[in-house]
Write an enzyme that holds these catalytic residues in place. Structure first.
Site, PDB file in Angstrom:
ATOM      1  N   TYR A 173       1.680  10.681  -4.207  1.00 11.67           N
ATOM      2  CA  TYR A 173       1.819  11.083  -5.614  1.00 11.67           C
ATOM      3  C   TYR A 173       1.676  12.608  -5.749  1.00 11.67           C
ATOM      4  O   TYR A 173       1.130  13.099  -6.735  1.00 11.67           O
ATOM      5  CB  TYR A 173       0.811  10.318  -6.500  1.00 11.67           C
ATOM      6  CG  TYR A 173       0.916   8.823  -6.266  1.00 11.67           C
ATOM      7  CD1 TYR A 173       2.021   8.120  -6.731  1.00 11.67           C
ATOM      8  CD2 TYR A 173      -0.046   8.133  -5.531  1.00 11.67           C
ATOM      9  CE1 TYR A 173       2.153   6.758  -6.472  1.00 11.67           C
ATOM     10  CE2 TYR A 173       0.085   6.776  -5.273  1.00 11.67           C
ATOM     11  CZ  TYR A 173       1.178   6.101  -5.755  1.00 11.67           C
ATOM     12  OH  TYR A 173       1.322   4.759  -5.490  1.00 11.67           O
ATOM     13  N   CYS A 221       3.203  27.982 -17.767  1.00 10.41           N
ATOM     14  CA  CYS A 221       2.710  28.319 -19.106  1.00 10.41           C
ATOM     15  C   CYS A 221       2.138  27.099 -19.812  1.00 10.41           C
ATOM     16  O   CYS A 221       2.694  26.606 -20.803  1.00 10.41           O
ATOM     17  CB  CYS A 221       3.844  28.917 -19.929  1.00 10.41           C
ATOM     18  SG  CYS A 221       4.537  30.348 -19.128  1.00 10.41           S
ATOM     19  N   GLU A 222       1.086  26.559 -19.301  1.00  4.95           N
ATOM     20  CA  GLU A 222       0.371  25.416 -19.885  1.00  4.95           C
ATOM     21  C   GLU A 222      -1.100  25.593 -19.527  1.00  4.95           C
ATOM     22  O   GLU A 222      -1.410  25.886 -18.359  1.00  4.95           O
ATOM     23  CB  GLU A 222       0.819  24.084 -19.252  1.00  4.95           C
ATOM     24  CG  GLU A 222       2.259  23.725 -19.405  1.00  4.95           C
ATOM     25  CD  GLU A 222       2.623  23.202 -20.780  1.00  4.95           C
ATOM     26  OE1 GLU A 222       1.724  22.727 -21.506  1.00  4.95           O
ATOM     27  OE2 GLU A 222       3.801  23.286 -21.128  1.00  4.95           O
ATOM     28  N   PRO A 260       0.819  -1.217   0.000  1.00 12.19           N
ATOM     29  CA  PRO A 260       0.000   0.000   0.000  1.00 12.19           C
ATOM     30  C   PRO A 260       0.856   1.272   0.000  1.00 12.19           C
ATOM     31  O   PRO A 260       1.893   1.331   0.664  1.00 12.19           O
ATOM     32  CB  PRO A 260      -0.784  -0.105   1.314  1.00 12.19           C
ATOM     33  CG  PRO A 260       0.110  -0.902   2.215  1.00 12.19           C
ATOM     34  CD  PRO A 260       0.882  -1.833   1.334  1.00 12.19           C
ATOM     35  N   TYR A 301      -4.498  13.216 -14.323  1.00 15.45           N
ATOM     36  CA  TYR A 301      -5.588  12.236 -14.146  1.00 15.45           C
ATOM     37  C   TYR A 301      -6.956  12.898 -13.979  1.00 15.45           C
ATOM     38  O   TYR A 301      -7.903  12.218 -13.577  1.00 15.45           O
ATOM     39  CB  TYR A 301      -5.371  11.412 -12.866  1.00 15.45           C
ATOM     40  CG  TYR A 301      -4.019  10.816 -12.645  1.00 15.45           C
ATOM     41  CD1 TYR A 301      -3.469   9.913 -13.553  1.00 15.45           C
ATOM     42  CD2 TYR A 301      -3.283  11.109 -11.495  1.00 15.45           C
ATOM     43  CE1 TYR A 301      -2.231   9.339 -13.315  1.00 15.45           C
ATOM     44  CE2 TYR A 301      -2.048  10.539 -11.252  1.00 15.45           C
ATOM     45  CZ  TYR A 301      -1.528   9.648 -12.167  1.00 15.45           C
ATOM     46  OH  TYR A 301      -0.306   9.074 -11.927  1.00 15.45           O
TER      47      TYR A 301
HETATM   48  C1  LIG Z   1       3.556  -2.634  -8.169  1.00 21.13           C
HETATM   49  C2  LIG Z   1       2.911  -1.578  -7.335  1.00 21.13           C
HETATM   50  N1  LIG Z   1       2.761  -1.798  -6.016  1.00 21.13           N
HETATM   51  C3  LIG Z   1       2.196  -0.864  -5.212  1.00 21.13           C
HETATM   52  C4  LIG Z   1       1.737   0.342  -5.705  1.00 21.13           C
HETATM   53  C5  LIG Z   1       1.129   1.324  -4.770  1.00 21.13           C
HETATM   54  O1  LIG Z   1      -0.182   1.559  -5.075  1.00 21.13           O
HETATM   55  P1  LIG Z   1      -1.095   2.483  -4.153  1.00 21.13           P
HETATM   56  O2  LIG Z   1      -0.328   3.715  -3.853  1.00 21.13           O
HETATM   57  O3  LIG Z   1      -2.285   2.722  -4.965  1.00 21.13           O
HETATM   58  O4  LIG Z   1      -1.394   1.696  -2.908  1.00 21.13           O
HETATM   59  C6  LIG Z   1       1.845   0.604  -7.077  1.00 21.13           C
HETATM   60  C7  LIG Z   1       1.355   1.866  -7.633  1.00 21.13           C
HETATM   61  O5  LIG Z   1       0.994   2.027  -8.727  1.00 21.13           O
HETATM   62  C8  LIG Z   1       2.461  -0.379  -7.909  1.00 21.13           C
HETATM   63  O6  LIG Z   1       2.624  -0.172  -9.219  1.00 21.13           O
END
Ligand SMILES: Cc1ncc(COP(=O)(O)O)c(C=O)c1O
Length: 420
Positions: free
Chosen positions: A367, A339-340, A272, A314
């Site tokens: 992220y 500038c986008e 996670p 996204y």
């Molecule tokens: C292989 C893998 N494991 C774990 C994650 C973590 O996912 P999340 O942040 O949605 O829990 C990702 C994210 O894309 C991933 O590509």
């Protein structure tokens, strides 16, 4: 509630967010230690005494202070590059717990990860498998591996973060997986220990995860029947968080469903990221100008797509809260100075803010900073971690000079040639 209004002013834990903005400037990321800890503990408690390993996905937020907290809580780690391996090492994480995912691991990365004696490589293609076997054999060692299968399950999320469909680049297609396992079992440099999958991120329903877990387990059982001793099923990460109107399952429900789907003789590995750190962070920004056009009202902020690209990439939604209650609400777009036209943070929001006001974009802990860039020569924002009433600088604001510190002007000889 770690982010809450007290007497009309938005706080993180015991600290007023505007005091952080005053002391450290904007834009800045602010993280709550208690949210990170609460989420990690929720995972751990949900597993109870079921054999498991929680590999926090470093890609979601790799700041050393964040990794430090998780390492202290006993988290394992999921990485996708040796850069992330270096971060885990620098934060005091246990490298022997690391799972290495990703479709493009290079020879150098394999050598580094083997030297660090990580727990598992999640292998995603036949060519990667062959190279890893060669590298391990040339070093006189064995690489512990899981094959990441692509279960062809629709995760019902944004297409850019869906990974478990046949059309995606991730994992070994089910039709090839048997051949890959046979090949792996025949190489002395490889030790098959698991089956892995990861169908996508920001998943808000349980069914696709359970479906993928069951398919992965069927593979594990099949391997077992062929004499390959698969010890763990890694079902990846992906649990979503409540951005705006999203309504994901709780950590408890999610883990419960996975435990129910998998046979107890398998160790369960999960990776996670977002569900641990997403709600733990906000991006604080100041409105620099208001601008009215014939059709739109814009709040031009000092944060931009360079700090938070999720809305542009996204069409992601982040709630926006003013740091203190302010002027009359109006419908507006929040945009940055880049500038986008894609440089927007929020669209068509009813907000009571005006020039000079501070705002907080919520749920930016995952992220967020990690995807930031210095496009338009914008130094990266500061990152601040709050622990009760204590405020720690987790990353200094970058300076313009740092942006080009590793660049070189042409040598004098080249300048003469240009002049000739
Ligand atoms: C292989 C893998 N494991 C774990 C994650 C973590 O996912 P999340 O942040 O949605 O829990 C990702 C994210 O894309 C991933 O590509």
């Amino acid at each position: 509630m770690s982010f809450a209004y007290k007497e009309g002013r938005l706080h993180v834990e015991e600290v007023e967010l505007s005091a952080i903005a005053q002391a450290h400037g904007t834009p800045c990321y602010v993280y709550s230690r208690s949210v990170i800890e609460t989420n990690f503990r929720a995972y751990r408690d949900a597993f109870g005494d079921r054999q498991h390993r929680i590999c926090y996905a470093v890609k979601a937020n790799g700041n050393l202070a964040v990794l430090d907290i998780l390492a202290q809580l006993g988290s394992a780690f999921d990485i996708v590059s040796v850069g992330e391996l270096a971060r885990v090492r620098a934060a005091g994480g246990n490298l022997r717990t690391v799972t290495f995912a990703g479709v493009g691991k290079t020879r150098f990365e394999m050598e580094q990860a083997l030297a660090a004696r990580i727990a598992c490589f999640n292998v995603e293609s036949i060519e990667e498998l062959d190279l890893l076997a060669d590298v391990a054999e040339s070093l006189g060692t064995q690489a512990p591996i899981a094959i990441r299968v692509n279960p062809d399950v629709d995760p019902k999320t944004h297409p850019y973060i869906a990974t478990g469909l046949n059309e995606n680049k991730f994992g070994v297609p089910m039709e090839q997986a048997r051949e890959v396992y046979r090949r792996a079992a025949s190489r002395k440099g490889l030790n098959v220990v698991g089956v892995a999958c990861h169908i996508g991120s920001q998943l808000t329903t349980i069914e696709p995860i359970v479906d993928a877990a069951s398919r992965a387990m069927a593979w594990g059982d099949g391997c077992y029947a062929q004499g390959i001793d698969v010890e763990h099923i890694d079902i990846g990460g992906g649990l979503g968080i409540a951005y705006g109107s999203d309504n994901p399952p709780t950590i408890e429900k999610y883990v419960g469903a996975i435990c129910d789907a998998l046979d107890p003789h398998y160790e369960i590995i999960i990776e996670p990221g977002r569900s641990i750190v997403g709600a733990a962070g906000v991006l604080v920004s100041r409105v620099v100008y208001m601008k009215q056009t014939p059709t739109k009202l814009f709040a031009i902020c000092d944060a931009a797509m360079t700090e938070l690209i999720r809305p542009a990439l996204y069409q992601a939604h982040h709630d926006v809260l003013p740091l203190c209650s302010g002027v009359k609400r109006q419908k507006m777009d929040l945009v940055g100075p880049v500038c986008e036209t894609a440089d927007f943070l929020a669209r068509d929001r009813d907000l009571g803010v005006t020039s000079g006001d501070l705002i907080s974009l919520m749920d930016c802990g995952a992220y967020g900073f990690v995807m930031s860039s210095s496009y338009n020569a914008r130094p990266r924002a500061a990152e601040i971690l709050v622990d009760g009433s204590e405020v720690h600088i987790a990353r200094q604001r970058e300076t313009a000079e740092q942006l080009f510190a590793d660049e070189f002007r042409l040598p004098a000889s080249a300048m003469r040639k240009l002049g000739a």
